[in-house]
Design a protein around this motif. Sequence first.
Motif, mmCIF file in Angstrom:
data_model
loop_
_atom_site.group_PDB
_atom_site.id
_atom_site.type_symbol
_atom_site.label_atom_id
_atom_site.label_comp_id
_atom_site.label_asym_id
_atom_site.label_seq_id
_atom_site.Cartn_x
_atom_site.Cartn_y
_atom_site.Cartn_z
ATOM 1 N N GLU A 1 40.916 50.532 31.541
ATOM 2 C CA GLU A 1 42.547 50.270 31.878
ATOM 3 C C GLU A 1 42.850 50.374 33.238
ATOM 4 N N THR A 2 42.128 51.130 34.050
ATOM 5 C CA THR A 2 42.595 51.090 35.450
ATOM 6 C C THR A 2 41.980 49.487 36.036
ATOM 7 N N LYS B 1 42.021 46.773 34.668
ATOM 8 C CA LYS B 1 42.925 45.770 34.220
ATOM 9 C C LYS B 1 44.197 46.009 34.645
ATOM 10 N N ASP B 2 44.793 47.159 34.714
ATOM 11 C CA ASP B 2 46.196 47.234 35.480
ATOM 12 C C ASP B 2 46.309 47.026 36.905
ATOM 13 N N CYS C 1 44.235 45.001 38.547
ATOM 14 C CA CYS C 1 43.748 43.689 38.737
ATOM 15 C C CYS C 1 42.335 43.876 39.558
#
Length: 169
Positions: free
Chosen positions: A25-26, A28-29, A31
């Motif tokens: 998640e981090t 992705k969030d 970038c």
Amino acid sequence: MYNFENLQTSSENKRYYIPMEVTAETIKDFCINPADVVWTRIGNSKVRVIMIQATKEQYYEYMRPLWKEDKRLQRQESMASLDKLYEETEYETVDTADLEADVMKKVMIDELHKALDELEEIDRTIMEMYSNDHSESEIGQVIGMSQKGVNKRKHRVLLKLKTRLKDFE
């Protein structure tokens, strides 16, 4: 002739990195480039991290508590005394007799005794003192060695014993 100027320059240019744990998640969030993510060990677990460049002071400020906790956990691991090790591994009688297992245990115990007897005097001293809950620093003072040197020798002896008794597992 050795050039000490190059030695100083290379140590002055040393870069320091602090691992920052990341999740899918981090990544992705925020970038984060997946190519920048590496696996490393933090404490006793392997985690995915990105390495953040830091100053020498920041690096040591971050890492010292981790090193201190790791050393504290190592010291908490109880080490059986050699006498206790002998006592606990002596031949035991059980209700369900397994002659082959009993013979193998006896052979393993004999091999352990031989291995312990073959240790250098300094290694026996280290293991005996450590098994009696002396710290590595105290052992080092008695035998005239640094705490780190005691730690390395202790781990080398344990590895040697484990390797020697590997066939009995």
